[in-house]
Scaffold this active site. Structure first.
Site, PDB file in Angstrom:
ATOM      1  N   GLN A  74     -38.505 -26.692  23.181  1.00  0.00           N
ATOM      2  CA  GLN A  74     -39.002 -27.653  24.167  1.00  0.00           C
ATOM      3  C   GLN A  74     -40.016 -26.974  25.076  1.00  0.00           C
ATOM      4  OE1 GLN A  74     -37.139 -29.256  27.842  1.00  0.00           O
ATOM      5  NE2 GLN A  74     -37.104 -31.222  26.772  1.00  0.00           N
ATOM      6  N   CYS A 104     -38.253 -33.782  33.419  1.00  0.00           N
ATOM      7  CA  CYS A 104     -37.682 -32.838  34.391  1.00  0.00           C
ATOM      8  C   CYS A 104     -37.958 -33.309  35.819  1.00  0.00           C
ATOM      9  CB  CYS A 104     -38.248 -31.439  34.189  1.00  0.00           C
ATOM     10  SG  CYS A 104     -37.582 -30.227  35.359  1.00  0.00           S
ATOM     11  N   LYS A 142     -39.064 -36.179  25.250  1.00  0.00           N
ATOM     12  CA  LYS A 142     -37.904 -36.546  26.068  1.00  0.00           C
ATOM     13  C   LYS A 142     -38.411 -37.015  27.428  1.00  0.00           C
ATOM     14  CE  LYS A 142     -33.332 -34.816  27.464  1.00  0.00           C
ATOM     15  NZ  LYS A 142     -33.331 -34.941  28.931  1.00  0.00           N
ATOM     16  N   ASN A 203     -29.678 -40.561  26.039  1.00  0.00           N
ATOM     17  CA  ASN A 203     -29.213 -39.412  26.817  1.00  0.00           C
ATOM     18  C   ASN A 203     -28.730 -39.874  28.183  1.00  0.00           C
ATOM     19  OD1 ASN A 203     -30.888 -36.841  28.653  1.00  0.00           O
ATOM     20  ND2 ASN A 203     -28.861 -36.676  27.786  1.00  0.00           N
ATOM     21  N   GLY A 204     -27.578 -39.323  28.580  1.00  0.00           N
ATOM     22  CA  GLY A 204     -27.063 -39.615  29.922  1.00  0.00           C
ATOM     23  C   GLY A 204     -25.614 -40.029  29.921  1.00  0.00           C
ATOM     24  N   ARG A 228     -24.913 -31.858  30.297  1.00  0.00           N
ATOM     25  CA  ARG A 228     -24.032 -31.035  31.133  1.00  0.00           C
ATOM     26  C   ARG A 228     -22.615 -30.907  30.580  1.00  0.00           C
ATOM     27  NH1 ARG A 228     -23.842 -34.164  36.103  1.00  0.00           N
ATOM     28  NH2 ARG A 228     -24.531 -35.830  34.722  1.00  0.00           N
TER      29      ARG A 228
END
Length: 311
Positions: A74, A104, A142, A203-204, A228
């Site tokens: 990435q 980000c 992403k 994602n999430g 995470r």
């Protein structure tokens, strides 16, 4: 829930990905997650400018070898030419898939016009992807659903990324201002899936099999990305992909040994103290164990404490 997924010319064994996590998804951690079943891991976020100017620290993030197998790199940046040059850099030779970070939320990255700042400049984002595709790499992107709830850009942005040549997109279902907290917006991820024909990864908020199943059901996405939660329990990938778990003690010993193979003793000690603190969460006496782990002054001492925790 798990199915093979094709990105460009590459077919992966399953659609459960491990997210790029700055400071954590190093070589040893990626190997660990792959052992536990993830279909694809990503390197930590790498600066395209850092590669251009020969930053030793930047290049160290890209260490890999044949034991790790297929991995995606990435990168982040805001200059299309520099981003393409990064894709063509010799340090990225082992990585056939290059993911571009456009999500980000860290202030330093955002203020430089990189990461989630690109959500506010879709034309530039599109040009970055177009240039990177010229490198011959399989390009993925992403991104987040917007800067805040008043500026949701998911559908338009997804279409632009696909139109520019991205082979897959990962949509983090939170806005930039939410950072890593708050509810995941399933509807926006679903909108991205409806908008494009390339695979979409959701994602999430994935901390369990139930979370992953709900994310797939609610969004229609082609796969999920775990972030995470993998730090606290990399064996979550076992649950998601049907592999057998092993003990936490084995996880810790294996990760420490693999980290020690490629990093110096000081880095290994500091990094593995942090990982042990993640792993000990939920254990009886976790607070006291954390204090002891962080006070360990050698790998021998750290191993002894870990052996006591996970007998």
């Amino acid at each position: 829930m798990t199915n093979p997924i094709t990105i460009g010319s590459i077919t992966l064994p399953n659609n459960v990905f491990c997210a790029p996590l700055a400071g954590y998804t190093n070589y040893a951690f990626r190997r660990l997650c792959k052992r536990y079943g993830t279909g694809l891991c990503f390197t930590e976020m790498v600066s395209a400018k850092g590669l251009k100017y020969g930053s030793e620290n930047t290049e160290s993030l890209l260490f890999t070898d044949e034991r790790e197998g297929l991995t995606a790199a990435q990168i982040f940046g805001s200059d299309p030419a520099i981003m393409r040059a990064a894709c063509e850099h010799e340090k990225l030779t082992p990585f056939p898939i290059v993911d571009i970070n456009m999500g980000c939320p860290v202030p330093k990255i955002y203020k430089n016009g990189e990461g989630s700042a690109l959500l506010e400049n879709p034309l530039l984002a599109e040009n970055i992807v177009k240039e990177c595709v010229k490198s011959g790499k399989i390009i993925t992107v992403k991104f987040r659903i917007g800067i805040d709830e008043t500026r949701l850009i998911t559908t338009e942005f997804a279409k632009r990324m696909a139109g520019a040549g991205a082979s897959l997109i990962t949509v983090h279902g939170r806005t930039k201002d939410k950072v890593y907290a708050g509810e995941v917006n399933y509807a926006e991820i679903a909108a991205a899936k409806r908008a494009v024909e390339i695979p979409v990864i959701a994602n999430g908020g994935v901390f369990s099999v139930a979370d992953a199943e709900r994310l797939i059901t609610e969004t229609g996405a082609d796969g999920v990305m775990v972030a995470r939660a993998a730090l606290f329990d990399p064996q979550l990938f076992c649950d998601l992909t049907g592999k057998n778990r092993e003990s936490k003690g084995e996880t810790f010993k294996r990760q420490l040994a693999w980290t020690e193979q490629t990093c110096d003793e000081r880095f290994t000690l500091v990094f593995m103290r942090k990982m042990a603190a993640f792993y000990v969460k939920g254990e009886r006496g976790a607070a006291a164990y954390k204090d002891r782990l962080f006070s360990a002054q050698s790998l021998t001492e750290l191993r002894a404490i870990a052996a006591e925790i996970w007998q």
